[in-house]
Design a protein around this motif. Sequence first.
Motif, PDB file in Angstrom:
ATOM      1  N   ASN A   1       0.807  -1.217   0.000  1.00  0.00           N
ATOM      2  CA  ASN A   1       0.000   0.000   0.000  1.00  0.00           C
ATOM      3  C   ASN A   1       0.842   1.270   0.000  1.00  0.00           C
ATOM      4  O   ASN A   1       0.295   2.356  -0.106  1.00  0.00           O
ATOM      5  CB  ASN A   1      -0.952   0.006   1.201  1.00  0.00           C
ATOM      6  N   TRP A   2       2.128   1.176   0.143  1.00  0.00           N
ATOM      7  CA  TRP A   2       2.999   2.343   0.211  1.00  0.00           C
ATOM      8  C   TRP A   2       3.468   2.758  -1.176  1.00  0.00           C
ATOM      9  O   TRP A   2       3.635   1.920  -2.058  1.00  0.00           O
ATOM     10  CB  TRP A   2       4.233   2.049   1.066  1.00  0.00           C
ATOM     11  N   TYR A   3       3.697   4.050  -1.362  1.00  0.00           N
ATOM     12  CA  TYR A   3       4.337   4.532  -2.584  1.00  0.00           C
ATOM     13  C   TYR A   3       5.386   5.569  -2.228  1.00  0.00           C
ATOM     14  O   TYR A   3       5.287   6.261  -1.217  1.00  0.00           O
ATOM     15  CB  TYR A   3       3.330   5.079  -3.600  1.00  0.00           C
ATOM     16  N   LEU A   4       6.414   5.622  -3.048  1.00  0.00           N
ATOM     17  CA  LEU A   4       7.538   6.525  -2.839  1.00  0.00           C
ATOM     18  C   LEU A   4       7.841   7.195  -4.164  1.00  0.00           C
ATOM     19  O   LEU A   4       7.791   6.556  -5.212  1.00  0.00           O
ATOM     20  CB  LEU A   4       8.762   5.726  -2.368  1.00  0.00           C
ATOM     21  N   GLY A   5       8.134   8.461  -4.135  1.00  0.00           N
ATOM     22  CA  GLY A   5       8.449   9.168  -5.373  1.00  0.00           C
ATOM     23  C   GLY A   5       8.782  10.607  -5.097  1.00  0.00           C
ATOM     24  O   GLY A   5       9.346  10.942  -4.062  1.00  0.00           O
TER      25      GLY A   5
ATOM     26  N   ILE B   1      13.651  20.215  -5.204  1.00  0.00           N
ATOM     27  CA  ILE B   1      13.554  18.772  -5.025  1.00  0.00           C
ATOM     28  C   ILE B   1      12.461  18.516  -3.999  1.00  0.00           C
ATOM     29  O   ILE B   1      12.356  19.240  -3.010  1.00  0.00           O
ATOM     30  CB  ILE B   1      14.901  18.145  -4.603  1.00  0.00           C
ATOM     31  N   ALA B   2      11.608  17.509  -4.273  1.00  0.00           N
ATOM     32  CA  ALA B   2      10.477  17.230  -3.396  1.00  0.00           C
ATOM     33  C   ALA B   2      10.228  15.727  -3.296  1.00  0.00           C
ATOM     34  O   ALA B   2       9.371  15.187  -3.999  1.00  0.00           O
ATOM     35  CB  ALA B   2       9.233  17.952  -3.895  1.00  0.00           C
ATOM     36  N   PRO B   3      10.971  15.016  -2.438  1.00  0.00           N
ATOM     37  CA  PRO B   3      10.675  13.596  -2.241  1.00  0.00           C
ATOM     38  C   PRO B   3       9.320  13.435  -1.545  1.00  0.00           C
ATOM     39  O   PRO B   3       8.899  14.302  -0.774  1.00  0.00           O
ATOM     40  CB  PRO B   3      11.821  13.108  -1.354  1.00  0.00           C
ATOM     41  N   GLU B   4       8.641  12.329  -1.839  1.00  0.00           N
ATOM     42  CA  GLU B   4       7.279  12.139  -1.342  1.00  0.00           C
ATOM     43  C   GLU B   4       7.077  10.688  -0.911  1.00  0.00           C
ATOM     44  O   GLU B   4       7.585   9.766  -1.542  1.00  0.00           O
ATOM     45  CB  GLU B   4       6.308  12.489  -2.462  1.00  0.00           C
TER      46      GLU B   4
END
Length: 175
Positions: A21-25, A49-52
């Motif tokens: 269920n997790w997402y990284l981007g 830069i915006a990691p999420e």
Amino acid sequence: MKKILLLAVVAVMAVSASAQNWYLGGSLGYSHEEQEIEGEKLKGDVFSIAPELGYNLNENWAVGASLNYTWVKDAYNMFAINPYARYTYFRTENNLVNLFVDGGFGIGYQKPDEGDSTTVWNIGFKPGIALNVTEKFSFVAHVGFLGYADNKAAGKTYGVSLDGSDLSFGFYYNF
């Protein structure tokens, strides 16, 4: 020993199921801007830069947050955190394209090269589109902003903005 091994296997399976269920981007940006103000030409480089990181609660709802850093040459540095709730209101039959809206707020600080740092914040909605290239990888774009923003250096803004300065592109990896 068998009970401990069984408990470890069950724990790993639970974490693996939850990880789906997790997402990284995030997003990365660079621009070179030129402006003319009162007859004086100004040039500047902007890097962001915006990691999420986010979590899908169910098929339509997700929660997440991005950490944003922006550097403007010879002007300022800005850092902000932006938590949000995402509602996906449209999916194509094959789930190739999703339309969504993020509702959230952001708070951070802006430190000019000269002068005191200021607090910046916003609250509002950002519509977006996701192109799901594979089951695990998606390209994402946000366009526009409906809400309120307060930046002591730049002033207060509120309303709807749909111009090119409110366009961002990113990607997600779904676990």
